[in-house]
Design a protein around this motif. Structure first.
Motif, mmCIF file in Angstrom:
data_model
loop_
_atom_site.group_PDB
_atom_site.id
_atom_site.type_symbol
_atom_site.label_atom_id
_atom_site.label_comp_id
_atom_site.label_asym_id
_atom_site.label_seq_id
_atom_site.Cartn_x
_atom_site.Cartn_y
_atom_site.Cartn_z
ATOM 1 N N THR A 16 -72.051 56.808 -3.767
ATOM 2 C CA THR A 16 -73.006 57.151 -2.716
ATOM 3 C C THR A 16 -72.391 58.109 -1.707
ATOM 4 O O THR A 16 -73.035 59.074 -1.278
ATOM 5 N N PHE A 17 -71.148 57.856 -1.341
ATOM 6 C CA PHE A 17 -70.459 58.703 -0.363
ATOM 7 C C PHE A 17 -70.243 60.115 -0.902
ATOM 8 O O PHE A 17 -70.432 61.103 -0.183
ATOM 9 N N VAL A 18 -69.868 60.245 -2.168
ATOM 10 C CA VAL A 18 -69.668 61.560 -2.782
ATOM 11 C C VAL A 18 -70.989 62.319 -2.873
ATOM 12 O O VAL A 18 -71.066 63.505 -2.541
ATOM 13 N N ILE A 19 -72.042 61.631 -3.290
ATOM 14 C CA ILE A 19 -73.351 62.283 -3.404
ATOM 15 C C ILE A 19 -73.871 62.698 -2.032
ATOM 16 O O ILE A 19 -74.374 63.814 -1.857
ATOM 17 N N ALA A 20 -73.723 61.823 -1.026
ATOM 18 C CA ALA A 20 -74.185 62.159 0.328
ATOM 19 C C ALA A 20 -73.409 63.346 0.890
ATOM 20 O O ALA A 20 -74.006 64.250 1.493
ATOM 21 N N SER A 21 -72.107 63.373 0.688
ATOM 22 C CA SER A 21 -71.307 64.492 1.194
ATOM 23 C C SER A 21 -71.694 65.799 0.532
ATOM 24 O O SER A 21 -71.793 66.840 1.198
ATOM 25 N N SER A 22 -71.924 65.775 -0.769
ATOM 26 C CA SER A 22 -72.304 67.017 -1.441
ATOM 27 C C SER A 22 -73.702 67.476 -1.024
ATOM 28 O O SER A 22 -73.927 68.671 -0.809
ATOM 29 N N ILE A 23 -74.628 66.550 -0.865
ATOM 30 C CA ILE A 23 -75.981 66.924 -0.419
ATOM 31 C C ILE A 23 -75.961 67.473 1.001
ATOM 32 O O ILE A 23 -76.589 68.493 1.293
ATOM 33 N N PHE A 24 -75.227 66.816 1.904
ATOM 34 C CA PHE A 24 -75.149 67.308 3.278
ATOM 35 C C PHE A 24 -74.453 68.663 3.351
ATOM 36 O O PHE A 24 -74.812 69.514 4.170
ATOM 37 N N THR A 25 -73.463 68.904 2.503
ATOM 38 C CA THR A 25 -72.789 70.199 2.492
ATOM 39 C C THR A 25 -73.727 71.294 2.004
ATOM 40 O O THR A 25 -73.799 72.373 2.594
ATOM 41 N N ILE A 26 -74.450 71.022 0.945
ATOM 42 C CA ILE A 26 -75.408 72.008 0.426
ATOM 43 C C ILE A 26 -76.515 72.256 1.447
ATOM 44 O O ILE A 26 -76.904 73.397 1.693
#
Length: 118
Positions: A16-26
């Protein structure tokens, strides 16, 4: 041979943390680039843009930084497997809250200072 489980098996918090970080970065890259990630006194205290606090913790400012950061976060799945998801989630939440408090405190303390590199 690999002795442990691969991927995000038994590591839902890290996933969840990896997916959230990548979505927020994009999202921040589409919205306006790394300039939108910085915190200012006006954003936090006068305009109450609290979404910038969340982006400042979870988003990366560049693509190489994102790739390296997501790789490190991916390797943290080992810690989650060792101590359990609930303890790991408490550790993540504590770290995020403390870092946010330090950021807000630093912005409030240094509100009028401008740092000019020499």
């Amino acid at each position: 041979m690999n002795g442990g489980p691969s991927g995000f098996n038994n590591a839902p918090v890290t996933k969840t943390f990896v997916i959230a970080s990548s979505i927020f970065t994009i999202f921040s890259g589409i919205k306006g680039g790394p300039d939108k990630l910085g915190l200012s006194y006006q954003d936090i205290f006068r305009n109450l843009r609290l979404w910038k606090l969340i982006l400042s913790v979870f988003a990366f400012s560049s693509t190489p930084e994102m790739m390296f950061g997501l790789c490190l976060l991916y390797y943290f799945r080992v810690f989650e497997r060792q101590i359990g998801s609930s303890k790991y989630l408490v550790f993540i939440l504590f770290s995020v809250i403390v870092s946010l408090l330090f950021e807000v405190f630093a912005v409030a303390l240094l509100k009028g200072m401008m740092f000019i590199p020499v």
